[in-house]
Design an enzyme around this catalytic site. Structure first.
Site, mmCIF file in Angstrom:
data_model
loop_
_atom_site.group_PDB
_atom_site.id
_atom_site.type_symbol
_atom_site.label_atom_id
_atom_site.label_comp_id
_atom_site.label_asym_id
_atom_site.label_seq_id
_atom_site.Cartn_x
_atom_site.Cartn_y
_atom_site.Cartn_z
ATOM 1 N N GLU A 54 0.822 -1.213 0.000
ATOM 2 C CA GLU A 54 0.000 0.000 0.000
ATOM 3 C C GLU A 54 0.851 1.256 0.000
ATOM 4 O O GLU A 54 0.568 2.221 -0.718
ATOM 5 C CB GLU A 54 -0.918 0.047 1.228
ATOM 6 C CG GLU A 54 -1.844 -1.122 1.375
ATOM 7 C CD GLU A 54 -1.304 -2.199 2.300
ATOM 8 O OE1 GLU A 54 -0.166 -2.680 2.093
ATOM 9 O OE2 GLU A 54 -2.022 -2.578 3.243
ATOM 10 N N CYS A 85 -0.417 1.601 7.242
ATOM 11 C CA CYS A 85 -0.999 1.801 5.915
ATOM 12 C C CYS A 85 -2.361 2.498 6.004
ATOM 13 O O CYS A 85 -2.665 3.367 5.190
ATOM 14 C CB CYS A 85 -1.112 0.470 5.177
ATOM 15 S SG CYS A 85 0.509 -0.238 4.796
#
Length: 150
Positions: A54, A85
């Site tokens: 991510e 994330c």
């Protein structure tokens, strides 16, 4: 394209990670039906705990769009985002997160806790859970089963 098709691209990224002996997580960022960035975990290769799929996808999308604001973007990721994330998703203003497998050991969008339930942030992305969950989970199970046999 539909959610399953974008998640399939993320799964292909996860397969690349597994081939490099990385935990098989893949991510794709889409804006207005166009894939802006793709990435997979590179923690082992880069020797950097922040090199989650991510995070790399967000960095690449920001560079491509020449803006850290990723308004109107959707992030597809094979595993429920961790706290780091999930925080980066808030900071980058991603509109929506779609994830496949739940992460009972680190997931921050419902499994361990839900970061987006905490009041006070200036942005809250929409979340869709369990897209191609079986396929995403199987990648992880297969990877870790092979690791335990080593």
């Amino acid at each position: 394209m539909k959610n399953n098709e974008y998640m399939s691209i993320a799964i292909n990224e996860a397969v690349k990670a597994a081939k490099n002996d990385e935990v098989p997580v893949g991510a794709v960022i889409v804006k207005e039906g166009v894939v802006i960035s793709c990435a997979h975990n590179q923690k082992e290769f880069e020797r950097d705990a922040t090199k989650h799929a991510e995070m790399i996808a967000i960095q690449r999308a920001s560079k491509k769009l020449n803006n850290w604001h990723l308004d109107g973007c959707t992030l597809y990721v094979t595993l429920e985002p961790c706290a780091m994330c999930a925080g980066a998703i808030i900071q980058s203003r991603i509109e929506k997160v779609v994830f496949g497998a739940y992460d009972p050991k680190g997931g921050s969008l419902g499994s361990c806790f839900n970061l987006y339930d905490i009041k006070g942030f200036n942005h809250y992305p929409k979340v869709e859970k369990g897209v191609l969950e079986k396929e995403c989970s199987e990648l992880l199970k297969t990877f870790f089963k092979a690791k335990r046999k080593m």
